[in-house]
Design a protein around this motif. Structure first.
Motif, PDB file in Angstrom:
ATOM      1  N   SER A  37      39.101  16.507 122.973  1.00  0.00           N
ATOM      2  CA  SER A  37      39.083  16.144 124.392  1.00  0.00           C
ATOM      3  C   SER A  37      37.737  16.483 125.038  1.00  0.00           C
ATOM      4  N   ARG A  38      36.883  17.200 124.317  1.00  0.00           N
ATOM      5  CA  ARG A  38      35.577  17.604 124.839  1.00  0.00           C
ATOM      6  C   ARG A  38      34.479  16.741 124.227  1.00  0.00           C
ATOM      7  N   ASP A  39      33.259  16.874 124.759  1.00  0.00           N
ATOM      8  CA  ASP A  39      32.135  16.160 124.156  1.00  0.00           C
ATOM      9  C   ASP A  39      31.659  16.916 122.909  1.00  0.00           C
ATOM     10  N   PHE A  40      30.703  16.340 122.189  1.00  0.00           N
ATOM     11  CA  PHE A  40      30.255  16.880 120.908  1.00  0.00           C
ATOM     12  C   PHE A  40      29.712  18.300 121.052  1.00  0.00           C
ATOM     13  N   GLU A  41      28.828  18.519 122.017  1.00  0.00           N
ATOM     14  CA  GLU A  41      28.209  19.841 122.200  1.00  0.00           C
ATOM     15  C   GLU A  41      29.246  20.891 122.603  1.00  0.00           C
ATOM     16  N   THR A  94      32.411  20.850 121.880  1.00  0.00           N
ATOM     17  CA  THR A  94      33.250  21.104 120.705  1.00  0.00           C
ATOM     18  C   THR A  94      32.534  22.041 119.742  1.00  0.00           C
ATOM     19  N   LEU A  95      31.235  21.824 119.529  1.00  0.00           N
ATOM     20  CA  LEU A  95      30.469  22.735 118.675  1.00  0.00           C
ATOM     21  C   LEU A  95      30.414  24.137 119.264  1.00  0.00           C
ATOM     22  N   ASP A  96      30.265  24.252 120.588  1.00  0.00           N
ATOM     23  CA  ASP A  96      30.275  25.572 121.242  1.00  0.00           C
ATOM     24  C   ASP A  96      31.618  26.262 121.054  1.00  0.00           C
ATOM     25  N   TYR A  97      32.701  25.507 121.136  1.00  0.00           N
ATOM     26  CA  TYR A  97      34.036  26.059 120.905  1.00  0.00           C
ATOM     27  C   TYR A  97      34.110  26.653 119.503  1.00  0.00           C
ATOM     28  N   TYR A  98      33.638  25.906 118.512  1.00  0.00           N
ATOM     29  CA  TYR A  98      33.701  26.395 117.134  1.00  0.00           C
ATOM     30  C   TYR A  98      32.707  27.514 116.852  1.00  0.00           C
ATOM     31  N   LYS A  99      31.632  27.631 117.648  1.00  0.00           N
ATOM     32  CA  LYS A  99      30.735  28.787 117.497  1.00  0.00           C
ATOM     33  C   LYS A  99      31.455  30.069 117.888  1.00  0.00           C
ATOM     34  N   ASN A 100      32.359  29.981 118.868  1.00  0.00           N
ATOM     35  CA  ASN A 100      33.141  31.150 119.268  1.00  0.00           C
ATOM     36  C   ASN A 100      34.254  31.450 118.275  1.00  0.00           C
ATOM     37  N   VAL A 101      34.912  30.412 117.777  1.00  0.00           N
ATOM     38  CA  VAL A 101      36.046  30.602 116.866  1.00  0.00           C
ATOM     39  C   VAL A 101      35.576  30.980 115.466  1.00  0.00           C
ATOM     40  N   TYR A 102      34.589  30.247 114.956  1.00  0.00           N
ATOM     41  CA  TYR A 102      34.032  30.488 113.623  1.00  0.00           C
ATOM     42  C   TYR A 102      32.538  30.756 113.768  1.00  0.00           C
ATOM     43  N   PRO A 103      32.135  32.043 113.862  1.00  0.00           N
ATOM     44  CA  PRO A 103      30.726  32.385 114.091  1.00  0.00           C
ATOM     45  C   PRO A 103      29.818  31.845 112.986  1.00  0.00           C
ATOM     46  N   THR A 104      28.625  31.440 113.377  1.00  0.00           N
ATOM     47  CA  THR A 104      27.682  30.862 112.419  1.00  0.00           C
ATOM     48  C   THR A 104      27.246  31.857 111.354  1.00  0.00           C
ATOM     49  N   SER A 105      27.314  33.149 111.651  1.00  0.00           N
ATOM     50  CA  SER A 105      26.922  34.156 110.659  1.00  0.00           C
ATOM     51  C   SER A 105      27.920  34.224 109.503  1.00  0.00           C
ATOM     52  N   SER A 106      29.180  33.889 109.749  1.00  0.00           N
ATOM     53  CA  SER A 106      30.208  33.950 108.712  1.00  0.00           C
ATOM     54  C   SER A 106      30.603  32.584 108.165  1.00  0.00           C
ATOM     55  N   TYR A 107      30.437  31.547 108.966  1.00  0.00           N
ATOM     56  CA  TYR A 107      30.836  30.192 108.580  1.00  0.00           C
ATOM     57  C   TYR A 107      29.603  29.294 108.630  1.00  0.00           C
ATOM     58  N   PRO A 108      28.963  29.044 107.470  1.00  0.00           N
ATOM     59  CA  PRO A 108      27.738  28.242 107.460  1.00  0.00           C
ATOM     60  C   PRO A 108      27.972  26.810 107.924  1.00  0.00           C
ATOM     61  N   LEU A 151      35.481  22.144 108.039  1.00  0.00           N
ATOM     62  CA  LEU A 151      35.737  21.212 109.135  1.00  0.00           C
ATOM     63  C   LEU A 151      34.567  20.259 109.255  1.00  0.00           C
ATOM     64  N   ASN A 152      34.861  18.997 109.477  1.00  0.00           N
ATOM     65  CA  ASN A 152      33.830  18.025 109.819  1.00  0.00           C
ATOM     66  C   ASN A 152      34.025  17.652 111.281  1.00  0.00           C
ATOM     67  N   ILE A 153      32.982  17.816 112.058  1.00  0.00           N
ATOM     68  CA  ILE A 153      33.018  17.452 113.473  1.00  0.00           C
ATOM     69  C   ILE A 153      31.997  16.343 113.643  1.00  0.00           C
ATOM     70  N   TYR A 154      32.443  15.217 114.138  1.00  0.00           N
ATOM     71  CA  TYR A 154      31.531  14.094 114.253  1.00  0.00           C
ATOM     72  C   TYR A 154      31.762  13.307 115.525  1.00  0.00           C
ATOM     73  N   GLU A 155      30.687  12.656 115.964  1.00  0.00           N
ATOM     74  CA  GLU A 155      30.732  11.818 117.153  1.00  0.00           C
ATOM     75  C   GLU A 155      30.253  10.422 116.775  1.00  0.00           C
ATOM     76  N   ALA A 156      31.083   9.446 117.075  1.00  0.00           N
ATOM     77  CA  ALA A 156      30.736   8.044 116.847  1.00  0.00           C
ATOM     78  C   ALA A 156      31.462   7.213 117.896  1.00  0.00           C
ATOM     79  N   ASN A 157      30.818   6.179 118.380  1.00  0.00           N
ATOM     80  CA  ASN A 157      31.404   5.308 119.399  1.00  0.00           C
ATOM     81  C   ASN A 157      31.878   6.093 120.627  1.00  0.00           C
ATOM     82  N   GLU A 158      31.067   7.070 121.031  1.00  0.00           N
ATOM     83  CA  GLU A 158      31.351   7.900 122.213  1.00  0.00           C
ATOM     84  C   GLU A 158      32.687   8.627 122.110  1.00  0.00           C
TER      85      GLU A 158
END
Length: 136
Positions: A55-59, A61-75, A101-108
């Motif tokens: 329901s969110r935009d790409f950025e 959604t990525l910010d959400y996953y940075k909080n849930v799955y930190p980049t230091s532990s989840y490459p 997880l694959n997070i992708y944006e296509a066709n808005e």
């Protein structure tokens, strides 16, 4: 002689950053759905097996996953970055429940795909219609 307001200690209060991080994680994680052990953001709609429309935009959604799955532990690695298409893969190093997880944006539209474990893939169909012919 002056002393700090209502305090017997000379040190001033310092905010604890860990508490703020935990509060932010709790706020983002509350009510989130789990699919094969992977967390899906609130408001995401199921569009297929292991596939969700965010329901969110790409950025966001990525910010959400940075909080849930930190980049230091989840490459993370970029899968595609072409005009009109962006995709990022988040790996699950524990290998439990899901590969990533694959997070992708296509066709808005932003989609999330939970990559299942290879062993959890559906078994191939056997040829039940054709009889097995033995050779001599």
């Amino acid at each position: 002689m002056t002393r700090p307001l209502d305090s017997l200690r000379p040190h001033f209060y310092k905010a604890r950053p860990l508490g703020a991080v935990l509060l932010a994680l709790w706020a983002t994680a509350s009510g989130a759905e789990l699919v094969n052990g992977a967390q899906i953001p609130d408001g995401a709609q199921k569009v297929g097996e292991n596939r969700y429309r965010a329901s969110r935009d790409f950025e966001a959604t990525l910010d959400y996953y940075k909080n849930v799955y930190p980049t230091s532990s989840y490459p993370r690695r970029s899968i595609v970055n072409q005009p009109g298409v962006k995709a990022v893969h988040i790996s699950n190093p524990s290998g439990k429940n899901f590969e990533g997880l694959n997070i992708y944006e296509a066709n808005e539209e932003v989609r999330i795909y939970v990559v299942p474990l290879q062993g959890a893939a559906k078994p191939a169909k056997k040829n039940e219609g054709k009889p097995v012919r033995k050779t001599k």
